[in-house]
Motif scaffolding. Structure first.
Motif, PDB file in Angstrom:
ATOM      1  N   GLN A  63       0.911  -1.279   0.033  1.00  0.00           N
ATOM      2  CA  GLN A  63      -0.150  -0.125   0.133  1.00  0.00           C
ATOM      3  C   GLN A  63       0.881   1.258   0.047  1.00  0.00           C
ATOM      4  N   PRO A  64       0.270   2.241  -0.373  1.00  0.00           N
ATOM      5  CA  PRO A  64       1.132   3.620  -0.416  1.00  0.00           C
ATOM      6  C   PRO A  64       1.812   3.815   1.066  1.00  0.00           C
ATOM      7  N   LEU A  65       3.060   4.046   1.091  1.00  0.00           N
ATOM      8  CA  LEU A  65       3.954   3.857   2.330  1.00  0.00           C
ATOM      9  C   LEU A  65       3.581   5.476   2.829  1.00  0.00           C
ATOM     10  N   GLY A  66       3.047   5.357   3.987  1.00  0.00           N
ATOM     11  CA  GLY A  66       3.172   6.622   4.988  1.00  0.00           C
ATOM     12  C   GLY A  66       4.219   6.803   5.855  1.00  0.00           C
ATOM     13  N   GLN A  67       4.189   7.672   6.803  1.00  0.00           N
ATOM     14  CA  GLN A  67       5.480   8.220   7.453  1.00  0.00           C
ATOM     15  C   GLN A  67       5.822   7.166   8.439  1.00  0.00           C
ATOM     16  N   ASP A  68       4.739   6.847   9.153  1.00  0.00           N
ATOM     17  CA  ASP A  68       5.185   5.543  10.431  1.00  0.00           C
ATOM     18  C   ASP A  68       5.463   4.218   9.743  1.00  0.00           C
ATOM     19  N   ALA A  69       4.474   4.008   8.641  1.00  0.00           N
ATOM     20  CA  ALA A  69       5.055   2.822   7.943  1.00  0.00           C
ATOM     21  C   ALA A  69       6.430   2.734   7.503  1.00  0.00           C
ATOM     22  N   ALA A  70       7.027   3.834   6.972  1.00  0.00           N
ATOM     23  CA  ALA A  70       8.435   4.076   6.327  1.00  0.00           C
ATOM     24  C   ALA A  70       9.406   3.582   7.346  1.00  0.00           C
ATOM     25  N   VAL A  71       8.964   4.056   8.587  1.00  0.00           N
ATOM     26  CA  VAL A  71       9.773   3.911   9.681  1.00  0.00           C
ATOM     27  C   VAL A  71       9.960   2.476  10.277  1.00  0.00           C
ATOM     28  N   GLN A  72       8.696   1.774  10.321  1.00  0.00           N
ATOM     29  CA  GLN A  72       8.556   0.577  10.491  1.00  0.00           C
ATOM     30  C   GLN A  72       8.873  -0.344   9.571  1.00  0.00           C
ATOM     31  N   LEU A  73       9.138   0.013   8.173  1.00  0.00           N
ATOM     32  CA  LEU A  73       9.837  -0.751   7.040  1.00  0.00           C
ATOM     33  C   LEU A  73      11.310  -0.642   7.150  1.00  0.00           C
ATOM     34  N   ALA A  74      11.878   0.568   7.451  1.00  0.00           N
ATOM     35  CA  ALA A  74      13.142   0.375   7.744  1.00  0.00           C
ATOM     36  C   ALA A  74      13.655  -0.284   8.935  1.00  0.00           C
ATOM     37  N   LEU A  75      12.871  -0.288   9.881  1.00  0.00           N
ATOM     38  CA  LEU A  75      13.200  -1.141  11.125  1.00  0.00           C
ATOM     39  C   LEU A  75      13.403  -2.520  10.770  1.00  0.00           C
ATOM     40  N   LEU A  76      12.399  -2.954  10.102  1.00  0.00           N
ATOM     41  CA  LEU A  76      12.503  -4.425   9.622  1.00  0.00           C
ATOM     42  C   LEU A  76      13.124  -5.002   8.539  1.00  0.00           C
ATOM     43  N   ASN A  77      13.448  -3.945   7.574  1.00  0.00           N
ATOM     44  CA  ASN A  77      13.968  -4.308   6.363  1.00  0.00           C
ATOM     45  C   ASN A  77      15.673  -4.122   6.225  1.00  0.00           C
ATOM     46  N   HIS A  78      15.960  -3.081   6.800  1.00  0.00           N
ATOM     47  CA  HIS A  78      17.712  -2.352   6.696  1.00  0.00           C
ATOM     48  C   HIS A  78      18.461  -3.638   7.387  1.00  0.00           C
ATOM     49  N   ARG A  79      19.476  -4.026   6.494  1.00  0.00           N
ATOM     50  CA  ARG A  79      20.519  -5.148   6.892  1.00  0.00           C
ATOM     51  C   ARG A  79      21.375  -4.534   8.278  1.00  0.00           C
ATOM     52  N   SER A  80      21.686  -3.252   8.199  1.00  0.00           N
ATOM     53  CA  SER A  80      22.625  -2.775   9.303  1.00  0.00           C
ATOM     54  C   SER A  80      21.986  -3.155  10.534  1.00  0.00           C
ATOM     55  N   LEU A  81      20.687  -3.130  10.765  1.00  0.00           N
ATOM     56  CA  LEU A  81      20.064  -3.261  12.232  1.00  0.00           C
ATOM     57  C   LEU A  81      20.378  -4.953  12.444  1.00  0.00           C
ATOM     58  N   GLN A  82      20.275  -5.691  11.522  1.00  0.00           N
ATOM     59  CA  GLN A  82      20.258  -7.255  11.769  1.00  0.00           C
ATOM     60  C   GLN A  82      21.591  -7.494  12.085  1.00  0.00           C
ATOM     61  N   ALA A  83      22.889  -6.808  11.481  1.00  0.00           N
ATOM     62  CA  ALA A  83      24.192  -6.598  11.817  1.00  0.00           C
ATOM     63  C   ALA A  83      24.394  -6.184  13.316  1.00  0.00           C
ATOM     64  N   ALA A  84      23.654  -5.075  13.815  1.00  0.00           N
ATOM     65  CA  ALA A  84      23.599  -4.746  15.107  1.00  0.00           C
ATOM     66  C   ALA A  84      23.108  -5.635  16.184  1.00  0.00           C
ATOM     67  N   TYR A  85      22.108  -6.058  15.830  1.00  0.00           N
ATOM     68  CA  TYR A  85      21.328  -7.219  16.435  1.00  0.00           C
ATOM     69  C   TYR A  85      22.403  -8.510  16.712  1.00  0.00           C
ATOM     70  N   ALA A  86      23.215  -8.837  15.625  1.00  0.00           N
ATOM     71  CA  ALA A  86      24.345  -9.947  15.574  1.00  0.00           C
ATOM     72  C   ALA A  86      25.321  -9.537  16.381  1.00  0.00           C
ATOM     73  N   GLN A  87      25.791  -8.320  16.606  1.00  0.00           N
ATOM     74  CA  GLN A  87      26.845  -7.608  17.533  1.00  0.00           C
ATOM     75  C   GLN A  87      26.325  -7.809  18.788  1.00  0.00           C
ATOM     76  N   LEU A  88      25.104  -7.599  19.008  1.00  0.00           N
ATOM     77  CA  LEU A  88      24.551  -7.887  20.590  1.00  0.00           C
ATOM     78  C   LEU A  88      24.545  -9.393  20.902  1.00  0.00           C
ATOM     79  N   GLY A  89      24.512 -10.337  19.904  1.00  0.00           N
ATOM     80  CA  GLY A  89      24.659 -11.738  20.131  1.00  0.00           C
ATOM     81  C   GLY A  89      26.158 -12.221  20.413  1.00  0.00           C
ATOM     82  N   ILE A  90      26.629 -11.266  19.596  1.00  0.00           N
ATOM     83  CA  ILE A  90      28.508 -11.768  19.861  1.00  0.00           C
ATOM     84  C   ILE A  90      28.738 -11.298  21.384  1.00  0.00           C
ATOM     85  N   ALA A  91      28.253 -10.109  21.948  1.00  0.00           N
ATOM     86  CA  ALA A  91      28.734  -9.781  23.035  1.00  0.00           C
ATOM     87  C   ALA A  91      28.000 -10.672  23.994  1.00  0.00           C
ATOM     88  N   VAL A  92      26.967 -11.308  23.875  1.00  0.00           N
ATOM     89  CA  VAL A  92      26.090 -12.386  24.833  1.00  0.00           C
ATOM     90  C   VAL A  92      27.067 -13.480  24.921  1.00  0.00           C
TER      91      VAL A  92
END
Length: 351
Positions: A63-92
């Motif tokens: 559907q047409p991407l609203g402002q809040d939907a764009a933020v949610q899409l970035a949080l789900l789709n951007h690979r750099s965040l998955q890399a940041a979560y993996a760094q947290l897994g490394i620290a654990v």
């Protein structure tokens, strides 16, 4: 030696700590919910979680991407965040490793000797434990625990930065698209005016100067439309990068025709500067880094001269049983640990 084995077994059970990264990630989600209400984070660690992430991304792009939907899409789709979560897994994982006691060592020796009484066989068994690692175990665990907190802060900062970048890129892209539509209307009007001026010139109602003015307006409108087209394309590309889109996702991206209306009055935030300084995640991360470095400096100073200290028990069988214990220590003849301490002090001053 028989008395030492139960003690080693008890220590090994105490040192086996299974640290799951999911509780740490749940804490990260709760922390992100304060500055980003309603935002959902997903750490895709399994094929099922990856499929769920792709399903949510496809639903947002349908559907047409609203402002809040764009933020949610970035949080789900951007690979750099998955890399940041993996760094947290490394620290654990590092904290899990630091929470485990050092493994004891076992040695076995068998020898034969010929003497007056025939061939004699000697069997030697020994168990040894690194006392230096055992004594520094609580401090090493505290250091890795601080690093986990630091990794959590870095991941939260990455989430907020990614959301802010996506929100800003969305506003710029929609504004550029709206400007492009306006410039297209201006160009259409300028072309119609230039055509009318040409006709008026042919029937004698316009002079040449008036026609040239209309043609100049048309050329200026065409130039503005070309600039608006380039600006809209650049803004869309920035939005694509901020959202982490690629492949078929580029064709699915649709934006609304116009920006939402402005609020009737600006928000009242008299303490915004003080709140910003108190809640800055990069400052909090720097403090955690300094604390972890200070603990590392203390560990380096403790183990400066004695880095290897082992205690063990042995059992020899040579006709009669011989029991005893032994202590081994590293002699600081060539390496006095000054370089390690100097490096730790420099890292602490840097932090």
């Amino acid at each position: 030696m028989t008395r030492l084995l139960p003690l080693l077994a008890a220590l090994s059970l105490a040192g086996c700590a299974n640290l799951d990264p999911q509780p740490r990630f749940a804490e990260l989600q709760q922390a992100a919910a304060r500055p980003l209400p309603g935002a959902q984070l997903l750490w895709a660690q399994t094929p099922e979680q990856e499929a769920e992430r792709e399903r949510r991304v496809a639903a947002l792009l349908a559907q047409p991407l609203g402002q809040d939907a764009a933020v949610q899409l970035a949080l789900l789709n951007h690979r750099s965040l998955q890399a940041a979560y993996a760094q947290l897994g490394i620290a654990v994982a590092d904290l899990d490793q630091a929470s485990r006691l050092p493994n004891p060592g076992f040695s076995f020796g068998r020898s034969r000797a010929s003497g007056d009484h025939g061939v004699e066989r000697e069997i030697e068994r020994s168990v040894h434990l690194n006392l230096s690692s055992l004594l520094s175990w609580p401090m090493r665990r505290a250091i890795e625990s601080r690093r986990v907190e630091q990794a959590q802060g870095a991941a939260l900062l990455a989430v907020i930065e990614r959301a802010a970048e996506a929100r800003k890129a969305w506003v710029q892209a929609v504004a550029a698209q709206q400007t492009l539509a306006y410039s297209a209307q201006v160009l259409e009007a300028a072309e119609a005016s230039a055509e009318l001026a040409a006709r008026m010139l042919r029937v004698g109602n316009f002079n040449k100067l008036q026609q040239l003015r209309e043609q100049g307006f048309q050329a200026e409108a065409a130039l503005g439309h070309a600039r608006a087209t380039a600006a809209a394309q650049a803004a869309r590309e920035r939005l694509v990068r901020a959202l982490g889109l690629w492949g078929d996702q580029l064709e699915q991206l649709r934006l609304p025709e116009r920006l939402p209306d402005l609020p009737t009055a600006p928000a009242e935030r008299p303490e915004i500067e003080r709140e910003g300084l108190a809640q800055r995640l990069d400052v909090q991360g720097a403090k955690l880094n300094a604390e972890a470095t200070a603990r590392q400096l203390g560990l380096s100073r403790i183990t400066r001269f004695v880095n290897v200290l082992e205690l063990g028990g042995h059992l020899n069988t040579n006709g009669a049983r011989e029991r005893g214990w032994e202590l081994s220590i590293e002699l600081p003849l060539f390496d006095w640990g000054g370089a390690r301490v100097a490096r730790a002090e420099a890292q602490y001053r840097q932090a």
